[in-house]
Design a protein around this motif. Structure first.
Motif, PDB file in Angstrom:
ATOM      1  N   UNK A 126      11.734  40.767  44.026  1.00 43.54           N
ATOM      2  CA  UNK A 126      12.258  41.015  42.694  1.00 43.54           C
ATOM      3  C   UNK A 126      11.709  42.294  42.085  1.00 43.54           C
ATOM      4  N   UNK A 127      10.773  42.965  42.773  1.00 39.96           N
ATOM      5  CA  UNK A 127      10.236  44.238  42.296  1.00 39.96           C
ATOM      6  C   UNK A 127      10.833  45.362  43.123  1.00 39.96           C
ATOM      7  N   UNK A 128      11.368  46.377  42.462  1.00 47.05           N
ATOM      8  CA  UNK A 128      12.040  47.451  43.187  1.00 47.05           C
ATOM      9  C   UNK A 128      11.125  48.629  43.531  1.00 47.05           C
ATOM     10  N   UNK A 129       9.825  48.509  43.233  1.00 50.95           N
ATOM     11  CA  UNK A 129       8.879  49.551  43.621  1.00 50.95           C
ATOM     12  C   UNK A 129       7.480  48.957  43.615  1.00 50.95           C
ATOM     13  N   UNK A 130       6.548  49.535  44.401  1.00 55.33           N
ATOM     14  CA  UNK A 130       5.179  48.999  44.435  1.00 55.33           C
ATOM     15  C   UNK A 130       4.498  49.008  43.078  1.00 55.33           C
ATOM     16  N   UNK A 131       4.846  49.982  42.212  1.00 55.41           N
ATOM     17  CA  UNK A 131       4.230  50.045  40.898  1.00 55.41           C
ATOM     18  C   UNK A 131       4.599  48.853  40.043  1.00 55.41           C
ATOM     19  N   UNK A 132       5.776  48.266  40.300  1.00 55.89           N
ATOM     20  CA  UNK A 132       6.254  47.155  39.478  1.00 55.89           C
ATOM     21  C   UNK A 132       5.708  45.805  39.916  1.00 55.89           C
ATOM     22  N   UNK A 133       4.925  45.782  40.988  1.00 55.12           N
ATOM     23  CA  UNK A 133       4.377  44.513  41.448  1.00 55.12           C
ATOM     24  C   UNK A 133       3.419  43.903  40.435  1.00 55.12           C
ATOM     25  N   UNK A 134       2.903  44.740  39.539  1.00 56.53           N
ATOM     26  CA  UNK A 134       1.977  44.234  38.528  1.00 56.53           C
ATOM     27  C   UNK A 134       2.711  43.651  37.323  1.00 56.53           C
ATOM     28  N   UNK A 135       4.016  43.823  37.247  1.00 58.58           N
ATOM     29  CA  UNK A 135       4.786  43.324  36.115  1.00 58.58           C
ATOM     30  C   UNK A 135       4.935  41.812  36.196  1.00 58.58           C
ATOM     31  N   UNK A 136       4.731  41.166  35.067  1.00 58.43           N
ATOM     32  CA  UNK A 136       4.899  39.714  35.012  1.00 58.43           C
ATOM     33  C   UNK A 136       6.364  39.389  34.750  1.00 58.43           C
ATOM     34  N   UNK A 137       6.904  38.474  35.534  1.00 58.43           N
ATOM     35  CA  UNK A 137       8.278  38.013  35.329  1.00 58.43           C
ATOM     36  C   UNK A 137       8.269  36.951  34.239  1.00 58.43           C
ATOM     37  N   UNK A 138       9.028  37.179  33.171  1.00 61.20           N
ATOM     38  CA  UNK A 138       9.029  36.284  32.029  1.00 61.20           C
ATOM     39  C   UNK A 138      10.158  35.264  32.063  1.00 61.20           C
ATOM     40  N   UNK A 139      11.300  35.621  32.615  1.00 65.43           N
ATOM     41  CA  UNK A 139      12.452  34.722  32.615  1.00 65.43           C
ATOM     42  C   UNK A 139      13.254  34.892  33.901  1.00 65.43           C
ATOM     43  N   UNK A 140      13.854  33.784  34.346  1.00 60.43           N
ATOM     44  CA  UNK A 140      14.778  33.777  35.473  1.00 60.43           C
ATOM     45  C   UNK A 140      16.034  33.006  35.086  1.00 60.43           C
ATOM     46  N   UNK A 141      17.168  33.442  35.581  1.00 53.84           N
ATOM     47  CA  UNK A 141      18.399  32.677  35.409  1.00 53.84           C
ATOM     48  C   UNK A 141      19.246  32.866  36.649  1.00 53.84           C
ATOM     49  N   UNK A 142      20.054  31.875  36.961  1.00 54.55           N
ATOM     50  CA  UNK A 142      20.833  31.906  38.192  1.00 54.55           C
ATOM     51  C   UNK A 142      22.216  31.336  37.939  1.00 54.55           C
ATOM     52  N   UNK A 143      23.213  31.878  38.634  1.00 56.51           N
ATOM     53  CA  UNK A 143      24.569  31.353  38.607  1.00 56.51           C
ATOM     54  C   UNK A 143      25.014  31.149  40.042  1.00 56.51           C
ATOM     55  N   UNK A 144      26.281  30.880  40.260  1.00 55.52           N
ATOM     56  CA  UNK A 144      26.778  30.684  41.617  1.00 55.52           C
ATOM     57  C   UNK A 144      26.686  31.957  42.453  1.00 55.52           C
ATOM     58  N   UNK A 145      26.722  33.102  41.806  1.00 54.59           N
ATOM     59  CA  UNK A 145      26.799  34.364  42.541  1.00 54.59           C
ATOM     60  C   UNK A 145      25.642  35.323  42.283  1.00 54.59           C
ATOM     61  N   UNK A 146      24.858  35.084  41.227  1.00 54.00           N
ATOM     62  CA  UNK A 146      23.839  36.060  40.868  1.00 54.00           C
ATOM     63  C   UNK A 146      22.526  35.392  40.459  1.00 54.00           C
ATOM     64  N   UNK A 147      21.451  36.183  40.555  1.00 50.12           N
ATOM     65  CA  UNK A 147      20.152  35.822  40.022  1.00 50.12           C
ATOM     66  C   UNK A 147      19.660  37.004  39.194  1.00 50.12           C
ATOM     67  N   UNK A 148      19.159  36.726  37.997  1.00 46.89           N
ATOM     68  CA  UNK A 148      18.632  37.779  37.133  1.00 46.89           C
ATOM     69  C   UNK A 148      17.205  37.443  36.736  1.00 46.89           C
ATOM     70  N   UNK A 149      16.347  38.453  36.695  1.00 45.15           N
ATOM     71  CA  UNK A 149      14.946  38.266  36.320  1.00 45.15           C
ATOM     72  C   UNK A 149      14.575  39.271  35.238  1.00 45.15           C
ATOM     73  N   UNK A 150      13.855  38.787  34.221  1.00 41.36           N
ATOM     74  CA  UNK A 150      13.436  39.638  33.110  1.00 41.36           C
ATOM     75  C   UNK A 150      11.930  39.775  33.073  1.00 41.36           C
ATOM     76  N   UNK A 151      11.431  40.959  32.689  1.00 42.01           N
ATOM     77  CA  UNK A 151      10.017  41.273  32.837  1.00 42.01           C
ATOM     78  C   UNK A 151       9.363  41.618  31.509  1.00 42.01           C
ATOM     79  N   UNK A 152       8.047  41.676  31.567  1.00 46.99           N
ATOM     80  CA  UNK A 152       7.263  41.895  30.365  1.00 46.99           C
ATOM     81  C   UNK A 152       7.457  43.299  29.800  1.00 46.99           C
ATOM     82  N   UNK A 153       7.907  44.257  30.607  1.00 49.55           N
ATOM     83  CA  UNK A 153       8.129  45.613  30.114  1.00 49.55           C
ATOM     84  C   UNK A 153       9.543  45.800  29.553  1.00 49.55           C
ATOM     85  N   UNK A 154      10.351  44.726  29.540  1.00 47.67           N
ATOM     86  CA  UNK A 154      11.696  44.808  28.991  1.00 47.67           C
ATOM     87  C   UNK A 154      12.773  45.091  30.010  1.00 47.67           C
TER      88      UNK A 154
END
Length: 419
Positions: A126-154
């Protein structure tokens, strides 16, 4: 429902004075048992079996029914029958498989897999770069076709399922002035049709398209500008259909916000509630301290509510409030949690409410209308830092603790490992 009870039910439904043996010999569909009548019997039998012995019992009851004779078996080929059963048993309204019979079978097999613990998984980075590995994931949501994740940096990341392919990353507007280090932190997000909606603790709400055919995929649009001074901190956000619901903390008697969204127009329907009054100070601290769980809000999906009524449930550390908002006004009910608790997860499904306490790991399921306790169970004790996540579906409670996911039956509280 047992085979014997199904047989008794079938016999009680036959025409008065007609022996069972004569009905079994009726192979030519002579009109004594018209197809629509057999379908009605099948629907009633399946629903009764689900109420008595759970959703999985419906399939066995139907199997027994269709074995009566070839005329009754022909009813099993009716798409209208399977559409009604998918709606009644699994609460499915949209056809995603080639036929309604396959749709019903899919959800039945899924329920069996929940019961037996049979599953497979795929890891998503869920992190698109090594720098973002430190970001805390605050929210997750899922549908039949997608998954979305929201982070502490917005930021918000969107993935396609089941391929796990990363589609887009939505970044916050760094030019907008915000109050506090964590004001941009994502406080809620949900997927609806081809739309992703997400909100920050500052109260900003953004809308993005998940449609592959649009040119602006990967670009979000600011639908509402937050106002921390007037509203307080947006501690949780969700939605269903054209309704958005936010739970705010920091301003007295202004806990809930309900908006309607239609053709890019956002209309405020309701402001009120005192649910978060005791947590006002904690709410403001969320802007400078690492965000913690202060409260949760969910939209009620109970089909007994009439169209035009938005029913929401909010949960704080000490109370649960249910609000029904309509064109005629608002009604509010409050229920005590029996003392101060650290709420880790809250979820709703089919009239049931689940609350998991992060400090003790105790999970409780209530019947929402009456708040009667359905079951309770331990998820394994407290987790360091209070990190625990849970969800509720039509038959099971799913709780994630660390790297382990466990499943419990929503009616009995029995862990799937012991079924």
């Amino acid at each position: 429902m047992s085979s014997s009870s199904s047989s008794e039910y079938s016999q009680s439904c036959r025409l008065e004075g007609e022996p069972l043996s004569s009905r079994q010999r009726s192979e030519d569909g002579d009109g004594v048992w018209p197809e629509h009548f057999v379908e009605s019997v099948a629907i009633r039998l399946a629903n009764e079996a689900a109420k008595l012995d759970g959703k999985l019992a419906s399939a066995q009851a139907l199997t027994n029914l269709f074995q009566v004779c070839s005329t009754w078996r022909r009813a099993s080929q009716s798409e209208l029958l399977w559409q009604t059963l998918s709606h009644d048993i699994w609460f499915v309204d949209a056809l995603r498989r080639p036929t309604w019979e396959e749709e019903y079978s899919y959800w039945h097999r899924t329920a069996v897999n929940f019961r037996t613990g049979n599953s497979k998984h795929r890891e998503i980075n869920i992190h698109d770069s090594p720098e973002n590995n430190r970001l805390a994931c605050r929210r997750l949501t899922v549908s039949d076709h997608y998954l979305a994740s929201g982070y502490v940096d917005g930021s918000v990341r969107l993935f396609e399922l089941p391929s796990s392919r990363h589609i887009a990353t939505f970044h916050p507007d760094l030019n907008r002035a915000h109050l506090g280090l964590f004001s941009r932190s994502i406080s809620g997000l949900f997927l609806e049709a081809s739309t992703l909606v997400f909100a920050s603790q500052a109260g900003d709400i953004e809308v993005a398209s998940t449609d592959e055919d649009v040119d602006d995929r990967g670009i979000s649009r600011l639908a509402r500008v937050g106002n921390l001074v007037e509203d307080g901190v947006l501690v949780d956000f969700t939605g269903k259909g054209s309704y958005w619901v936010g739970l705010f903390s920091g301003v007295p008697d202004r806990s809930f916000r309900v908006w309607s969204f239609n053709e890019d127009e956002v209309a405020l329907l309701f402001v009120g509630g005192n649910l978060m009054n005791p947590n006002a100070v904690i709410g403001w601290r969320m802007l400078t301290d690492f965000p913690s769980v202060v409260g949760r809000v969910r939209v009620v999906e109970d089909r007994s509510y009439q169209d035009g009524v938005v029913a929401v449930v909010g949960c704080s550390s000490s109370f649960i409030q249910t609000a029904e908002v309509s064109g005629e006004g608002m009604t509010l009910e409050e229920h005590s949690l029996g003392g101060m608790v650290a709420v880790g997860s809250v979820d709703l499904c089919e009239g049931n409410l689940m609350v998991v306490e992060s400090m003790t790991g105790l999970a409780k399921v209530h019947q929402l209308r009456t708040m009667e306790e359905v079951c309770r169970f331990s998820t394994g004790g407290a987790v360091h830092g209070g990190s625990i996540a849970g969800g509720l579906n039509w038959g099971y409670v799913v709780v994630c603790r660390g790297n382990r996911i466990k499943v419990w039956d929503v009616r009995t509280g029995i862990n799937s490992d012991r079924l």
